[in-house]
Motif scaffolding. Structure first.
Motif, mmCIF file in Angstrom:
data_model
loop_
_atom_site.group_PDB
_atom_site.id
_atom_site.type_symbol
_atom_site.label_atom_id
_atom_site.label_comp_id
_atom_site.label_asym_id
_atom_site.label_seq_id
_atom_site.Cartn_x
_atom_site.Cartn_y
_atom_site.Cartn_z
ATOM 1 N N SER A 1 3.349 -0.591 -5.702
ATOM 2 C CA SER A 1 2.079 -1.004 -4.892
ATOM 3 C C SER A 1 0.975 -1.405 -5.504
ATOM 4 O O SER A 1 0.633 -1.084 -6.717
ATOM 5 N N GLU A 2 0.312 -2.285 -4.835
ATOM 6 C CA GLU A 2 -0.954 -2.908 -5.290
ATOM 7 C C GLU A 2 -2.215 -2.054 -4.911
ATOM 8 O O GLU A 2 -3.137 -2.187 -5.515
ATOM 9 N N MET A 3 -1.990 -1.216 -4.023
ATOM 10 C CA MET A 3 -3.100 -0.146 -3.653
ATOM 11 C C MET A 3 -2.534 1.193 -3.427
ATOM 12 O O MET A 3 -1.623 1.281 -2.699
ATOM 13 N N ILE A 4 -3.459 2.109 -3.702
ATOM 14 C CA ILE A 4 -2.838 3.596 -3.358
ATOM 15 C C ILE A 4 -4.012 4.046 -2.634
ATOM 16 O O ILE A 4 -5.378 4.111 -3.103
ATOM 17 N N VAL B 1 0.971 -1.344 -0.006
ATOM 18 C CA VAL B 1 0.051 -0.040 -0.021
ATOM 19 C C VAL B 1 0.987 1.354 -0.064
ATOM 20 O O VAL B 1 1.846 1.440 0.738
ATOM 21 N N PHE B 2 0.399 2.049 -0.857
ATOM 22 C CA PHE B 2 1.132 3.500 -0.931
ATOM 23 C C PHE B 2 0.059 4.592 -0.596
ATOM 24 O O PHE B 2 -1.089 4.826 -1.008
ATOM 25 N N CYS B 3 0.513 4.993 0.802
ATOM 26 C CA CYS B 3 -0.421 6.224 1.111
ATOM 27 C C CYS B 3 0.172 7.631 0.669
ATOM 28 O O CYS B 3 1.002 7.896 1.394
ATOM 29 N N GLU B 4 -0.706 8.317 -0.027
ATOM 30 C CA GLU B 4 -0.073 9.628 -0.269
ATOM 31 C C GLU B 4 -0.740 10.508 0.414
ATOM 32 O O GLU B 4 -1.939 10.670 0.589
ATOM 33 N N THR B 5 0.096 11.291 1.107
ATOM 34 C CA THR B 5 -0.215 12.372 2.055
ATOM 35 C C THR B 5 -0.205 13.741 1.385
ATOM 36 O O THR B 5 -0.593 14.573 2.107
ATOM 37 N N GLY B 6 0.611 13.815 0.168
ATOM 38 C CA GLY B 6 0.799 15.078 -0.625
ATOM 39 C C GLY B 6 1.186 14.988 -1.559
ATOM 40 O O GLY B 6 2.236 14.077 -2.018
ATOM 41 N N TYR B 7 1.157 15.657 -2.607
ATOM 42 C CA TYR B 7 1.567 15.675 -3.994
ATOM 43 C C TYR B 7 1.802 17.176 -4.532
ATOM 44 O O TYR B 7 0.988 17.846 -4.852
ATOM 45 N N VAL C 1 -2.483 1.675 -10.441
ATOM 46 C CA VAL C 1 -3.095 2.289 -11.325
ATOM 47 C C VAL C 1 -3.607 1.537 -12.494
ATOM 48 O O VAL C 1 -4.714 1.455 -13.091
ATOM 49 N N GLN C 2 -2.880 0.382 -12.810
ATOM 50 C CA GLN C 2 -3.381 -0.458 -13.751
ATOM 51 C C GLN C 2 -4.530 -1.278 -13.252
ATOM 52 O O GLN C 2 -5.725 -1.695 -14.214
ATOM 53 N N ASN C 3 -4.740 -1.771 -12.284
ATOM 54 C CA ASN C 3 -5.709 -2.351 -11.535
ATOM 55 C C ASN C 3 -7.174 -1.522 -10.975
ATOM 56 O O ASN C 3 -8.027 -2.265 -10.426
ATOM 57 N N ASP C 4 -6.756 -0.226 -11.242
ATOM 58 C CA ASP C 4 -7.977 0.662 -10.759
ATOM 59 C C ASP C 4 -7.992 0.484 -9.008
ATOM 60 O O ASP C 4 -9.227 0.528 -8.635
ATOM 61 N N LYS C 5 -7.001 0.282 -8.458
ATOM 62 C CA LYS C 5 -7.152 0.055 -6.856
ATOM 63 C C LYS C 5 -6.690 1.523 -6.292
ATOM 64 O O LYS C 5 -5.817 1.441 -5.431
ATOM 65 N N ILE C 6 -7.166 2.418 -6.596
ATOM 66 C CA ILE C 6 -6.924 4.037 -5.900
ATOM 67 C C ILE C 6 -8.169 4.356 -4.954
ATOM 68 O O ILE C 6 -9.227 4.423 -5.597
ATOM 69 N N TYR C 7 -8.035 4.712 -3.943
ATOM 70 C CA TYR C 7 -8.924 4.931 -3.004
ATOM 71 C C TYR C 7 -8.999 6.167 -2.420
ATOM 72 O O TYR C 7 -7.845 6.481 -1.718
#
Length: 299
Positions: free
Chosen positions: A246-249, A194-200, A275-281
């Protein structure tokens, strides 16, 4: 002396004692306590008016049924909805909650005007404004829980100070039971990366090893790719993310960033399995970033 005459003499004294007892400030059961920075505070009575300088502290107070004691909160406090409703009242209105700035710009004058019995701050180090407030004669307690166990301990600490120990223990028992139910389920599933994005912006920001959010990801059944990054500077390169694959974002920077935004970045982002498997939440960042009673809900 007959009984009626004796009663007539004693009745005023009895009524006086009852009156004094009823009007006295309740005695706290806390005595000396240590806050999360190890600072010793003494409570001889239960605080009646409280100022909270962090959303997590405010949520703890309301979860314990102490909302009526709250007279001031930070600008960032927005839960429960009662906080917003009462802070919108006109000055001087019954139940008014004043906004007193935030951790970056505390309004010392506004806080002292409220004459609080207790100010609850937040920090892993001593905030500079604490000494200012204490110099003005205010009692300041600093909470800075770094784990779920710490949150439970802080809930019970506030419960002790405010003489609602039973309520605090019931709340933490329920939270622990809910957490046990969750972890029992996640123990049976494979652990996705899991990649948890806290800022971009100005870099790609994530959680960092040993961080509060990283621990939540683990409890939720994931493997945080941020464990290889210092929590003091959790900035990662795109190459790092591609290598971690990452399998999930999880977007903790939502609603400012959406799944569509991530997909639109293109380039190496397209190589990520998430991204490829649309696992972005998207996720409500308040729930996972606030070290308070809603944290189990975030898991």
């Amino acid at each position: 002396m007959n009984f009626k005459k004796l009663l007539g003499l004693m009745l005023p004294i009895i009524l006086l004692v009852v009156s004094i007892t009823a009007c006295a400030t309740p005695v706290a059961v806390a005595g000396d306590i240590n806050d999360d920075l190890g600072r010793t505070l003494t409570f001889d009575t239960v605080p009646e008016k409280i100022v909270s300088l962090a959303p997590s502290n405010t949520e703890i107070l309301f979860a314990l049924g102490l909302g009526d004691n709250v007279v001031g909160v930070s600008d960032f406090c927005n839960y429960p909805e009662e906080v917003n409703t009462r802070s919108a009242l006109e000055d001087g209105a019954d139940g008014k909650i004043a906004r007193v700035g935030n951790a970056f710009a505390v309004n010392i004058e506004a806080i002292t005007a409220l004459e609080p019995d207790l100010v609850i701050a937040f920090g892993y180090n001593l905030p500079a404004y604490v000494e200012q407030l204490e110099g003005l004669g205010l009692t300041v307690m600093v909470l800075g829980p770094e784990s779920i166990d710490d949150i439970m301990a802080d809930i019970e600490l506030v419960g002790t100070i405010m003489d609602v120990t039973k309520t605090a223990e019931e709340l933490t028992a329920q939270l622990r039971a809910d957490l046990a139910t969750i972890t029992a389920k996640t123990a049976l599933v494979s652990r996705p990366t899991v990649f948890c994005e806290t800022g971009y912006g100005g870099g790609i920001w994530t959680t960092g090893s040993g961080s509060f959010v990283s621990n939540l990801i683990m409890l939720a059944g994931g493997t945080d790719v941020g464990v290889g990054v210092s929590k003091n500077n959790p900035n990662v390169s795109l190459e790092y993310l591609v290598a971690a694959d990452s399998e999930m974002i999880i977007l903790a920077d939502a609603p400012w960033v959406t799944a569509s935004d991530v997909k639109a970045r293109g380039g190496a982002w397209d190589n990520l399995a998430a991204v490829q498997n649309d696992k972005i939440y998207d996720i409500d960042a308040d729930i996972i970033s606030r070290n308070g009673p809603r944290v189990v809900e975030g898991i």
